[in-house]
Design an enzyme around this catalytic site. Structure first.
Site, PDB file in Angstrom:
ATOM      1  N   ASP A  20       0.544  -1.933  -0.108  1.00 22.20           N
ATOM      2  CA  ASP A  20      -0.371  -0.060  -0.194  1.00 22.20           C
ATOM      3  C   ASP A  20       1.135   1.258   0.165  1.00 22.20           C
ATOM      4  OD1 ASP A  20      -3.102  -1.121   2.290  1.00 22.20           O
ATOM      5  OD2 ASP A  20      -2.042  -2.175   0.191  1.00 22.20           O
ATOM      6  N   ARG A 269       5.387 -10.816  -5.540  1.00 23.52           N
ATOM      7  CA  ARG A 269       4.262 -11.344  -4.321  1.00 23.52           C
ATOM      8  C   ARG A 269       2.701  -9.497  -4.772  1.00 23.52           C
ATOM      9  NH1 ARG A 269       6.000 -11.260   1.355  1.00 23.52           N
ATOM     10  NH2 ARG A 269       5.583  -8.745   2.462  1.00 23.52           N
ATOM     11  N   GLY A 270       1.986  -9.911  -3.973  1.00 27.06           N
ATOM     12  CA  GLY A 270       0.441  -9.096  -4.165  1.00 27.06           C
ATOM     13  C   GLY A 270       0.900  -7.393  -5.831  1.00 27.06           C
ATOM     14  N   GLU A 271       1.191  -6.729  -5.030  1.00 22.98           N
ATOM     15  CA  GLU A 271       0.776  -6.064  -5.971  1.00 22.98           C
ATOM     16  C   GLU A 271       1.958  -5.393  -6.824  1.00 22.98           C
ATOM     17  OE1 GLU A 271      -2.339  -1.795  -6.805  1.00 22.98           O
ATOM     18  OE2 GLU A 271      -2.975  -3.356  -5.683  1.00 22.98           O
ATOM     19  N   SER A 273       5.478  -5.518  -6.276  1.00 19.16           N
ATOM     20  CA  SER A 273       6.462  -5.971  -7.418  1.00 19.16           C
ATOM     21  C   SER A 273       6.006  -7.195  -8.054  1.00 19.16           C
ATOM     22  CB  SER A 273       6.787  -6.952  -5.982  1.00 19.16           C
ATOM     23  OG  SER A 273       5.470  -8.419  -5.434  1.00 19.16           O
TER      24      SER A 273
HETATM   25  O1  TRH Z   1       4.250  -6.324   0.763  1.00 18.88           O
HETATM   26  P1  TRH Z   1       3.232  -7.014  -0.214  1.00 18.88           P
HETATM   27  O2  TRH Z   1       2.665  -7.921   0.271  1.00 18.88           O
HETATM   28  O3  TRH Z   1       1.856  -5.926  -0.379  1.00 18.88           O
HETATM   29  C1  TRH Z   1       0.638  -6.297  -1.201  1.00 18.88           C
HETATM   30  C2  TRH Z   1       0.070  -5.257  -1.160  1.00 18.88           C
HETATM   31  O4  TRH Z   1       0.505  -4.434  -0.687  1.00 18.88           O
HETATM   32  C3  TRH Z   1      -1.813  -5.998  -1.980  1.00 18.88           C
HETATM   33  O5  TRH Z   1      -2.661  -4.884  -2.470  1.00 18.88           O
HETATM   34  C4  TRH Z   1      -1.881  -6.409  -0.632  1.00 18.88           C
HETATM   35  O6  TRH Z   1      -3.570  -6.648  -0.847  1.00 18.88           O
HETATM   36  C5  TRH Z   1      -1.235  -7.370   0.396  1.00 18.88           C
HETATM   37  O7  TRH Z   1       0.188  -6.714   0.516  1.00 18.88           O
HETATM   38  C6  TRH Z   1      -1.807  -7.753   1.437  1.00 18.88           C
HETATM   39  O8  TRH Z   1       3.478  -6.583  -1.994  1.00 18.88           O
HETATM   40  P2  TRH Z   1       4.226  -5.681  -3.164  1.00 18.88           P
HETATM   41  O9  TRH Z   1       2.836  -4.800  -3.357  1.00 18.88           O
HETATM   42  O10 TRH Z   1       5.150  -5.814  -4.053  1.00 18.88           O
HETATM   43  O11 TRH Z   1       4.589  -4.361  -2.794  1.00 18.88           O
HETATM   44  C7  TRH Z   1       6.541  -5.441  -2.108  1.00 18.88           C
HETATM   45  C8  TRH Z   1       6.981  -3.374  -2.137  1.00 18.88           C
HETATM   46  O12 TRH Z   1       7.987  -4.193  -0.728  1.00 18.88           O
HETATM   47  C9  TRH Z   1       7.418  -3.545  -3.340  1.00 18.88           C
HETATM   48  O13 TRH Z   1       7.156  -1.899  -4.208  1.00 18.88           O
HETATM   49  C10 TRH Z   1       8.861  -4.490  -3.553  1.00 18.88           C
HETATM   50  C11 TRH Z   1       9.130  -3.934  -2.448  1.00 18.88           C
HETATM   51  N1  TRH Z   1      10.654  -4.273  -2.094  1.00 18.88           N
HETATM   52  C12 TRH Z   1      12.054  -3.959  -1.478  1.00 18.88           C
HETATM   53  O14 TRH Z   1      11.388  -2.259  -1.537  1.00 18.88           O
HETATM   54  N2  TRH Z   1      12.712  -4.271  -1.644  1.00 18.88           N
HETATM   55  C13 TRH Z   1      13.249  -6.069  -1.591  1.00 18.88           C
HETATM   56  O15 TRH Z   1      14.055  -5.896  -1.718  1.00 18.88           O
HETATM   57  C14 TRH Z   1      11.578  -6.708  -1.534  1.00 18.88           C
HETATM   58  C15 TRH Z   1      11.452  -7.942  -1.063  1.00 18.88           C
HETATM   59  C16 TRH Z   1      10.780  -5.669  -1.966  1.00 18.88           C
END
Ligand code: TRH
Length: 385
Positions: A20, A269-271, A273
């Site tokens: 988010d 995962r998620g959105e 990434s």
């Molecule tokens: O962290 P997430 O699982 O978030 C998700 C989303 O918000 C989704 O909409 C919601 O339904 C769920 O949570 C509950 O996954 P997401 O969306 O991929 O976000 C992870 C962020 O972290 C992304 O911007 C990539 C970043 N990231 C880094 O900056 N450094 C890292 O080393 C890693 C592994 C990720």
């Protein structure tokens, strides 16, 4: 920055995980940098943004980064003016006193609810719909990210695909990246796999499947769920030296992009990434956020239908088989090796790597010719409201 830029207030409340805030930060930075708006990002918890952008100090109530003013939503909320444009992300509701101040403004702010990303058909019909407030003279509009022209599109910074292509065509830059993150460069021909998943993903099953691969495999996991599972697997599988388990620190957001660009297969995962993996133009596997009612299977199938549409049947089946095996939560029955079908699905996927890599590049190119979400939102707010 125009002399008197419009003020945008973007609100985000941390539910769980990083996504988010990741999405809200990306939007805020782009609207400020690429569209010259005066942007303030309101967060109820700054620790998550500080993981994504180590320059952020969670102790400060107000700070500036990349042209964005980052402000803490304090209790009680201290009103400091109202934006010309107000964006609440994922239905997070701005503080009540702020909404009342919006209603009191002579020129009512344009109010947007940025929704979650989905590839499902119904999104097109809901995108940009108005929602009059039942008690205040305010109208909120829903803005849906998406994969088709009838949606709000995807977040993509102006220079992203150019920087990606420069990095992926520069062996020196990639070697420098690996040295800076891992302290070594993967051997020529090693299959480089990045892992970012939720708990319950069959990580050990994947490690076992990788151990059957004909060449060296680097399994790279930023600290977290996957790293812990891999460390456990390594303890009882020291002999399998064709696999190198690489645990790296949680990377700053822009560095994480480079990891995705430098790897051959990305598990995301998620959105956010999930979208970054598509811009990386590499084969990827999506671990979707599991919902108790199983609704995530519908979302997964909706995206797979779009993503594999351009693929030959056998390749499409290989992608689907691996994604489904990876999203299966049930632990393997006692005494059995791993999640049924994972090892076969992985071998089938890797065997088609060249074709899937070509497809991943054409998919990101196909999406890359469309307006990005920030540009589409600014255009919607400036010209449709
Ligand atoms: O962290 P997430 O699982 O978030 C998700 C989303 O918000 C989704 O909409 C919601 O339904 C769920 O949570 C509950 O996954 P997401 O969306 O991929 O976000 C992870 C962020 O972290 C992304 O911007 C990539 C970043 N990231 C880094 O900056 N450094 C890292 O080393 C890693 C592994 C990720």
């Amino acid at each position: 920055m125009p002399t008197n830029p419009e003020r945008w207030d973007i609100f985000c409340r941390v539910v769980d995980n990083f996504g988010d805030v990741a999405v809200s930060w990306r939007l805020a930075r782009q609207v400020a940098r690429e569209h010259g708006k005066d942007v303030r990002l309101w967060l109820d918890d700054l620790t998550v943004l500080a993981k994504l952008r180590p320059e952020i100090d969670p102790a400060y109530d107000l700070q500036r980064l990349d042209g964005v003013q980052v402000a803490r939503i304090r209790q009680p909320f201290e009103l400091d003016g109202v934006g010309d444009v107000v964006v609440e992300t994922f239905g997070c509701d701005p503080p009540e006193s702020y909404v009342l101040a919006m209603a009191a403004r002579e020129k009512k702010p344009r109010w947007i609810n940025l929704e979650y990303l989905s590839a499902e058909e119904w999104v097109e019909g809901s995108h940009a719909l108005p929602s009059p407030n039942p008690r205040l003279p305010l109208v909120k509009h829903f803005f849906f990210p998406g994969f088709t022209p009838k949606t709000g599109g995807l977040l993509r910074e102006e220079s992203l695909l150019r920087r990606r292509d420069e990095f992926q065509s520069d062996a020196g830059a990639q070697a420098a990246f690996w040295k800076s993150v891992v302290g070594a460069v993967p051997p020529e021909g090693a299959l480089k796999v990045s892992l970012f998943n939720y708990a319950g993903a069959p990580v050990e099953g994947l490690a076992r499947a990788c151990a059957l691969h004909h060449g060296p495999v680097w399994l790279i996991a930023p600290e977290g769920i996957a790293a812990t599972a891999l460390a456990a697997w390594r303890v009882s599988n020291r002999a399998r030296d064709s696999i190198k388990i690489v645990v790296v620190p949680f990377l700053a957001q822009d560095r994480y992009d480079q990891l995705l660009w430098a790897c051959d297969v990305n598990f995301v995962r998620g959105e956010d990434s999930f979208v970054r993996a598509q811009w990386a133009g590499r084969p990827f596997v999506w671990h979707i956020y599991p919902q108790d009612d199983g609704a995530h299977w519908v979302k997964l199938a909706a995206f797979l239908a779009r993503y594999t549409a351009g693929l030959e049947r056998g390749h499409a089946a290989a992608v689907t088989a691996l994604w489904e095996a990876w999203n299966r939560r049930e632990a393997p029955p006692p005494g059995e090796e791993s999640t049924p079908g994972l090892a076969e699905a992985w071998a089938g996927f890797v065997a088609r790597w060249e074709m899937l890599d070509v497809h991943a590049k054409s998919w990101s190119a196909q999406l890359g010719v469309r307006p990005d979400l920030a540009a589409a939102l600014v255009d919607f707010v400036d010209n449709a409201l």
